[in-house]
Design an enzyme around this catalytic site. Structure first.
Site, short mmCIF file in Angstrom:
data_model
loop_
_atom_site.label_atom_id
_atom_site.label_comp_id
_atom_site.label_asym_id
_atom_site.label_seq_id
_atom_site.Cartn_x
_atom_site.Cartn_y
_atom_site.Cartn_z
N SER A 109 0.72 -1.20 0.09
CA SER A 109 0.02 -0.24 -0.02
C SER A 109 0.77 1.29 -0.02
CB SER A 109 -0.89 0.06 1.33
OG SER A 109 -1.83 -0.98 1.21
N HIS B 221 -3.81 0.00 -4.71
CA HIS B 221 -3.19 -0.91 -5.41
C HIS B 221 -3.32 -1.45 -6.84
CE1 HIS B 221 -3.98 -2.33 -1.04
NE2 HIS B 221 -2.94 -2.87 -1.04
N MET C 19 -2.43 -6.82 7.43
CA MET C 19 -3.24 -7.85 6.89
C MET C 19 -2.81 -8.38 5.58
SD MET C 19 -6.58 -5.33 6.82
CE MET C 19 -6.74 -4.12 8.14
N SER C 20 -1.44 -8.70 5.33
CA SER C 20 -0.82 -9.44 4.31
C SER C 20 0.50 -10.07 4.79
CB SER C 20 -0.63 -8.36 3.31
OG SER C 20 0.56 -7.40 3.55
N HIS D 97 -8.25 4.53 6.45
CA HIS D 97 -7.40 4.07 5.12
C HIS D 97 -6.69 5.13 4.49
CE1 HIS D 97 -5.97 1.27 2.04
NE2 HIS D 97 -6.57 1.73 1.26
N HIS E 180 -5.58 -9.77 -1.34
CA HIS E 180 -5.61 -9.66 0.02
C HIS E 180 -6.68 -11.00 0.54
CE1 HIS E 180 -3.73 -5.73 -0.47
NE2 HIS E 180 -3.34 -6.09 0.67
N ASN F 62 0.70 4.00 10.45
CA ASN F 62 -0.21 4.57 11.77
C ASN F 62 0.29 3.92 13.02
OD1 ASN F 62 -1.83 2.47 10.26
ND2 ASN F 62 -2.45 2.34 12.40
N ALA G 45 2.25 -2.28 4.42
CA ALA G 45 1.70 -1.05 5.31
C ALA G 45 1.37 -1.59 6.70
CB ALA G 45 0.75 -0.04 4.77
N TYR H 131 -8.64 -10.41 2.83
CA TYR H 131 -10.09 -9.68 3.25
C TYR H 131 -10.84 -9.65 2.08
CZ TYR H 131 -7.28 -5.59 2.11
OH TYR H 131 -6.64 -4.51 1.44
N GLU H 132 -10.41 -9.51 0.81
CA GLU H 132 -11.09 -9.35 -0.37
C GLU H 132 -12.06 -10.46 -0.72
OE1 GLU H 132 -8.75 -6.76 -3.31
OE2 GLU H 132 -7.17 -7.92 -2.43
N1 HPA Z 1 -4.03 -2.61 11.35
C1 HPA Z 1 -4.01 -3.60 10.22
N2 HPA Z 1 -3.47 -3.49 9.15
C2 HPA Z 1 -2.89 -2.18 8.97
C3 HPA Z 1 -2.84 -1.11 9.97
C4 HPA Z 1 -3.36 -1.35 11.18
O1 HPA Z 1 -3.36 -0.37 11.87
N3 HPA Z 1 -2.13 -0.17 9.12
C5 HPA Z 1 -1.83 -0.31 7.95
N4 HPA Z 1 -2.11 -1.91 7.49
#
Ligand code: HPA
Length: 271
Positions: free
Chosen positions: A26, A59, A208-209, A244, A81, A232, A111, A83-84
């Site tokens: 990302s 992406h 998440m990856s 996001h 991903h 973050n 990320a 989650y998709e």
């Molecule tokens: N949590 C999960 N996935 C992420 C985060 C997060 O805080 N930041 C970027 N991807």
């Protein structure tokens, strides 16, 4: 999923056997627009049988064979991903393809949210180890790979490559962190209680990856390096909600140092 059909398309288009495949996470997609990448051989995911189009903003969805810093690399812009709603077989299919193309090493980037309070937004974290909390494993099912049924994960993130990343960062005077990446499915961000729990488990960052890709890449016999862009502070650390958008913006802000690190790493890559 069937790997034969996409593999034969990819082999037909590949101008060379890459020394390194790099998955651009990302906000880190800028490398795919670098002049060398523009001059490279581009293969859209949708050119590969069984690969669906990408859905998430930020992406891309293509592979680029190019020469960068004097080395033969394969850039992957965008990833699938879990989650998709994609099956793990598709999430990790690129790793299977790279393994069969004869790529010896992969650099996985992502990320992530920083769990470790000593880390700061915008910093890069070299992944030393992972915790798989996705609730599944990409190797469930028939053993598709050349590796063992029960592959070892003791040094999943290659210590030699990690040392080379650390040396590249030191050469650039770029402060980087090192730590454990914990993978969740998403797509909701975590609750503050979950982040406290993950910290107690020893996690430094959450995302998440990457973990499924690492597991499959190792089973394919490839060496793995991983870098997280800490976009973050994880939920509950700061008195504000996560978006996001914020993740993408922090990724964009860190893109310069990330690209510099990757280029220096490639230039000095010793396999
Ligand atoms: N949590 C999960 N996935 C992420 C985060 C997060 O805080 N930041 C970027 N991807």
């Amino acid at each position: 999923m069937d790997l034969q059909a996409p593999l034969s398309v990819l082999k037909g288009k590949a101008p060379f056997t890459p020394e390194l495949a790099i998955v651009l996470g990302s906000g880190l997609g800028a490398l795919a627009e670098a002049p060398e990448a523009r001059a490279g051989t581009r293969v859209l995911f949708t050119d590969l049988p069984g690969f669906p189009p990408q859905t998430v903003a930020g992406h891309g969805g293509l592979l680029i064979f190019c020469e960068m810093e004097g080395r033969r690399v394969l850039l992957q812009a965008g990833r699938f991903h879990f989650y998709e709603g994609h099956p793990m077989g598709l999430v990790t299919a690129p790793m299977r393809l790279y393994g069969r193309l004869g790529v010896p090493a992969v650099l996985l980037t992502n990320a992530a949210g920083a769990i470790n309070r000593d880390f700061a937004v915008g910093q890069l974290m070299l992944i030393r180890d992972h915790i798989n909390l996705m609730g599944t494993n990409p190797l469930i099912g028939p053993n598709l790979g050349p590796g063992p049924r029960f592959p070892d994960m003791t040094s999943a993130y290659d210590p030699g490559l990690r040392g080379q990343l650390a040396a590249a960062a030191a050469g650039l005077r770029l402060p980087v962190q090192e730590g454990t990446y914990l993978a969740v499915t998403g797509p909701s961000y975590e609750s503050p209680a979950e982040i406290r729990a993950f910290r107690a488990l020893g996690a430094d960052a959450v995302g998440m990856s990457t973990v499924p890709e690492t597991i499959v890449a190792r089973q394919e016999g490839m060496r793995v390096a991983g870098v997280s862009c800490l976009c973050n502070m994880a939920a509950g650390i700061l008195p504000q909600a996560l978006t996001h958008q914020e993740v993408l913006e922090a990724g964009a802000a860190a893109a310069g140092s990330f690209e510099a690190l990757v280029r220096q790493f490639i230039r000095n890559l010793a396999l």
